[in-house]
Design an enzyme around this catalytic site. Structure first.
Site, mmCIF file in Angstrom:
data_model
loop_
_atom_site.group_PDB
_atom_site.id
_atom_site.type_symbol
_atom_site.label_atom_id
_atom_site.label_comp_id
_atom_site.label_asym_id
_atom_site.label_seq_id
_atom_site.Cartn_x
_atom_site.Cartn_y
_atom_site.Cartn_z
ATOM 1 N N SER A 1 1.127 -1.468 -0.040
ATOM 2 C CA SER A 1 -0.060 0.138 0.070
ATOM 3 C C SER A 1 0.788 1.301 0.170
ATOM 4 O O SER A 1 1.584 1.298 0.563
ATOM 5 C CB SER A 1 -0.980 0.342 1.170
ATOM 6 O OG SER A 1 -1.324 1.392 1.708
ATOM 7 N N ASN B 1 0.272 3.679 1.946
ATOM 8 C CA ASN B 1 0.957 3.752 2.919
ATOM 9 C C ASN B 1 1.677 2.800 4.151
ATOM 10 O O ASN B 1 2.143 3.157 5.245
ATOM 11 C CB ASN B 1 -0.275 3.383 4.190
ATOM 12 C CG ASN B 1 -1.598 4.474 3.862
ATOM 13 O OD1 ASN B 1 -1.343 5.102 2.677
ATOM 14 N ND2 ASN B 1 -3.226 3.557 3.849
ATOM 15 N N SER C 1 31.475 44.893 -3.385
ATOM 16 C CA SER C 1 30.655 45.396 -3.280
ATOM 17 C C SER C 1 30.680 46.240 -4.165
ATOM 18 O O SER C 1 31.648 46.303 -5.057
ATOM 19 C CB SER C 1 30.937 47.269 -2.183
ATOM 20 O OG SER C 1 30.131 48.179 -2.759
#
Length: 460
Positions: A136, A138, A314
């Site tokens: 499954s 699950n 920068s």
């Protein structure tokens, strides 16, 4: 194009596609995150399916030729093949049913090819009756998530081991670099730079050990439990063989859960792993923040250590270099903390015999593991390993701090020591200069009172 059918009707599938109608509908129904199943989850699903095929063959539930074709298809997927055929979104309704069906269809169509048939001829190999036999979603999906998480935990734990080693190497190298300690960002008593690195190493060591040990809780799998953990439609011979084959295929210390109903409905183990990753992220962010502070400047900040320069900082300030690695690691840490909340909410949201939100747990947990592995790697290699102290700056700031007056309390009392510290603040004198002017101690006695070893070793 080929026509496939499900209970909702017919659907046109591209002839070249290995996925089928269930996968195609899921792709339409869940255009959510834009991310497909994690590659490690796909590999884990393939290994689960391969183990199931072997167990079904052993139990006489699959003909050997069909089982062999399914196994070969699974092995190819587990090795990284057909990844583009797993088309379902990582976030999906149905507790992982779409992911499971995607795997079933790709495996079935590849097995059909291996048997000499054409994709879509499910009379040769059926996605549910054959590939998903005795299973499954699950029990398959939670087991696959556990396998994937265990496989991804090991390199994370190893990464923390390397970070711990790098910090310990700096602890030893900087053991004689005296600097001023700081509490609440204000001057405190002296400490060595090595002691600061040593404290970070201890925190990382705890993270390493916790992540190493939590694997034990992931080893209990519910494969064979099918829909709710009771094992409906899974013969006893299959159930025990499936877990054994999965252990052999993965090389992991997996074991069938004593009560498969528990791991079918309860997801607390995933919340535990996620929580430990969050705790590790907390330490990473704290260390990264400390390094940014200690390296701040280079003239107007603390400037006590130099981080490796990684890139220009920068577009407008020439020569500026930013602490980009600690900044990036901090962002990764924050993301991991946020992912942990999603895992926590999903883990507690299950109802009765199943947690429908396991796809969210799988997505976030596996992404957390990926992110943590990479963050620790770059932090160690591109930052910590290359840190150098500014010994002169550390010594100067320590010598100038009025907080050195704390070393005098046992000799002249708190009030007198406070007056000396206040005098230093107002005049700019060092504690050493203030003591010399005070006259109550000889230069030799002052040297002993302000001995760096005594002040930082607990032998003052």
């Amino acid at each position: 194009m080929r026509t496939e059918r499900d209970l909702l009707g017919s659907y046109q599938i591209d002839d070249d596609a290995y996925y089928g109608v269930h996968s195609a509908r899921a792709r339409e129904n869940f255009p959510l995150s834009g991310r497909r199943l994690h590659p490690e989850l796909v590999k884990a699903l393939a290994m689960v399916k391969q183990a199931a095929a072997r167990a079904n063959r052993d139990a006489g539930l699959l003909p050997p030729e069909k089982a062999e074709a399914i196994e070969k298809a699974c092995a190819e997927i587990a090795a990284g093949g057909f990844s583009d055929q797993f088309i379902t979104d990582a976030l999906q309704g149905g507790a992982g049913t779409s992911a499971n069906m995607n795997a079933n269809e790709v495996i079935a169509n590849r097995a059909i090819e291996l048997l000499g048939g054409k994709k879509g001829d499910y009379t040769l190999v059926h996605p549910i009756d054959d590939v998903n036999r005795s299973q499954s979603t699950n029990d398959v999906f939670p087991t696959a998530v556990r396998v994937a998480a265990i496989r991804m935990l090991k390199p994370v734990s190893e990464g923390f081991a390397r970070l711990q080693t790098a910090l310990q190497e700096k602890e030893e190298a900087f053991s004689c670099v005296l600097k001023i300690g700081r509490t609440e960002l204000q001057d405190a008593v002296p400490i060595t730079l090595g002691q600061e690195f040593g404290a970070w190493a201890q925190a990382v060591a705890r993270d390493r050990w916790r992540l190493y040990k939590v694997e034990e809780r992931l080893r209990q799998v519910n494969l064979g439990g099918t829909a709710v953990g009771t094992g409906l439609n899974a013969p006893r011979a299959y159930v025990f063989a499936a877990a054994e084959h999965l252990r052999e295929l993965t090389g992991l210390g997996l074991a069938r859960a004593e009560d498969p109903i528990d791991p079918t409905q309860n997801c607390d183990v995933f919340a535990e792993v996620s929580g430990l990753l969050k705790a590790a992220a907390v330490n990473l962010a704290k260390i990264a923040g400390d390094l940014r502070l200690l390296s701040s400047g280079p003239r107007a900040g603390f400037g006590e250590i130099h981080l490796p320069a990684m890139q220009a900082g920068s577009s407008i300030m020439p020569g500026k270099v930013n602490p980009v690695i600690p900044e990036a690691v901090t962002q990764a840490a924050y993301q991991i903390m946020a992912d942990d909340l999603a895992v926590t909410l999903a883990a507690q949201a299950g109802n009765l015999e199943l947690n429908a939100f396991l796809p969210l747990i799988a997505k976030n947990l596996l992404e957390m593991l990926d992110l943590m592995r990479q963050a620790v790697f770059i932090f160690t290699k591109k930052c910590v390993a290359g840190i150098e102290p500014d010994r002169a700056r550390c010594a100067a700031l320590a010598e100038q701090s009025p907080s050195l007056a704390a070393a005098l309390i046992d000799h002249i009392g708190y009030d007198a020591a406070s007056r000396i510290a206040k005098d230093c603040l107002h005049t700019g004198k060092t504690v050493r200069q203030a003591l010399l002017e005070d006259g109550r101690f000889t230069p030799e006695e002052i040297d002993r009172l302000l001995d760096p070893i005594a002040m930082t070793s607990g032998r003052g």
